[in-house]
Design an enzyme around this catalytic site. Sequence first.
Site, mmCIF file in Angstrom:
data_model
loop_
_atom_site.group_PDB
_atom_site.id
_atom_site.type_symbol
_atom_site.label_atom_id
_atom_site.label_comp_id
_atom_site.label_asym_id
_atom_site.label_seq_id
_atom_site.Cartn_x
_atom_site.Cartn_y
_atom_site.Cartn_z
ATOM 1 C CE LYS A 259 -3.969 -1.701 2.691
ATOM 2 N NZ LYS A 259 -4.985 -1.585 1.636
ATOM 3 N NE ARG A 333 -11.153 -9.255 -2.264
ATOM 4 C CZ ARG A 333 -11.463 -8.343 -3.174
ATOM 5 N NH1 ARG A 333 -11.850 -8.716 -4.375
ATOM 6 N NH2 ARG A 333 -11.404 -7.050 -2.886
#
Length: 481
Positions: A259, A333
């Site tokens: 990130k 997820r």
Amino acid sequence: MKIKQKKEITNSTVFYPYSEGESASKYMPKELLVKIEADKDYFSKKGQTKRYFINNKDYNIIHIGKIEKMTMEQIRQYCSLAFKIAKKEFFREFDLFIWQNILNISEESIIYSALEGIMLTDYQFDKLLSKNDKNFSIEKIDIIYEGNVDFDAIYKKIEIITDSIKLVRDLINYPANIATIDYIEDEAKKIAKKNNLEIRSFSEKDLIKDGFNLIYAVGKGGSEEPRLIEISYKAGEGCPNICLVGKGIIFDSGGLNLKPDSAMADMKEDMSGSAIVLGIIKIVSELKLKINLTVLMPLAENAIDGNSMRPSDVITAYNKKTVEILNTDAEGRLILADALSYSDTKNYDLVMDFATLTGAAVVALGTKITAAYFRGAKYKYPFIESSVAMSETVWELPLFEDYKEMMKSSVADIANLATPSRQAGSIMAALFLGEFIKNENWIHLDIAGTSFADKESGYNPKGGIGVMIRTTIDFLTKISN
Ligand code: BES
Ligand code: MG
Ligand code: ZN
């Protein structure tokens, strides 16, 4: 801090709610009304506050909106603001006046909301300060309420709920070097022991042996071993069987798909889901709700290391589907997929998951609305109704099947990133999860925007909030036997 109910004002420091119209003002002493009447223009707006000293009384007025349109949320906010003012003004004790006979709200809900407003506001994350200059604290609040309610019973219930919310806030606010995977596991074990809950922890070895390969893959770059914690509370046969799953990434660096700096800053919050489900089972077992509840906490760190999973890796999930990793930052997820598939091995009436899952949910709904996805109609409206009552807004987004083709992989059953990757991000993550759970009743909450605040707002502090705990408790209470 002691909070009691009293029927008459005795303290010299008093908080009064103000509202336009006759019905509210009849509760105020004449000499105060005269002053307020003179300040009518000032009090034309909701939220205005003012202090009056009259005959050795210290009156603190808070304009909380039209009495005819009073909601539980306005009562929460009134009491929250009174508490904040009292703290700022160093009131050691005070009376807090609450109207009786408020239209459309039961007496019990009035007191319930008032206590929620105070007790949720009474939180500060000061555990990491070397010096705690706590030379001031509020000692006594008397709630002036003429009605007859079982105050102590309501108080006990709110205390159980808010104590747990504060624990969850702490867990979220502790950075990942303190709230490590071990730390969270210890916390879970402590709660399980105290409340007589069954607890099982799948170690890294167990994860590999049992086929939780996605949880393992996400966590293998971290310095601590990933884990799956399963805690159960049993109320008895015939009670609804519910399972809650909470995302537990103790820190999300993004992995090899690192990130950028500003996006990484708050990623200690990425275990919010796990903290929340732990808080919920603590409450459910202390309130002895008539439901059987299991919570699943997949815990891992999404870190960079020679052993980190890579973009292009293919991993076989717990339900045997193969997953191509196209972006290591779409890790939530993955760990949820294995936990959800595992929930399919038991016959739960409903499975819910809580996850700081996508930046796209923040883009779509901002920081005050949780994205909600519903499979099955049975629990949908009771849940939404609870969210309205608790003023934790949710908005339904669709599990739009046509988009599933965007997750096609050229080498595996499914990819963890959609193409094009910037479309319908929160929906795509939800659809991905849907491929790993068969249960007909499933609620998925993407709390990426709502779990962690960069500034305080009413009774919600800066930092971890413990969002959706009150809603879920209200909901579980309704569906319990
Ligand atoms: N933990 C993040 C999502 C998130 C973003 C939570 C902002 C709280 C605030 C999640 O693991 C993530 O990185 N999601 C990616 C998915 C993308 C790579 C498809 C995102 O939203 O950018
Ligand atoms: Mg990520
Ligand atoms: Zn994440």
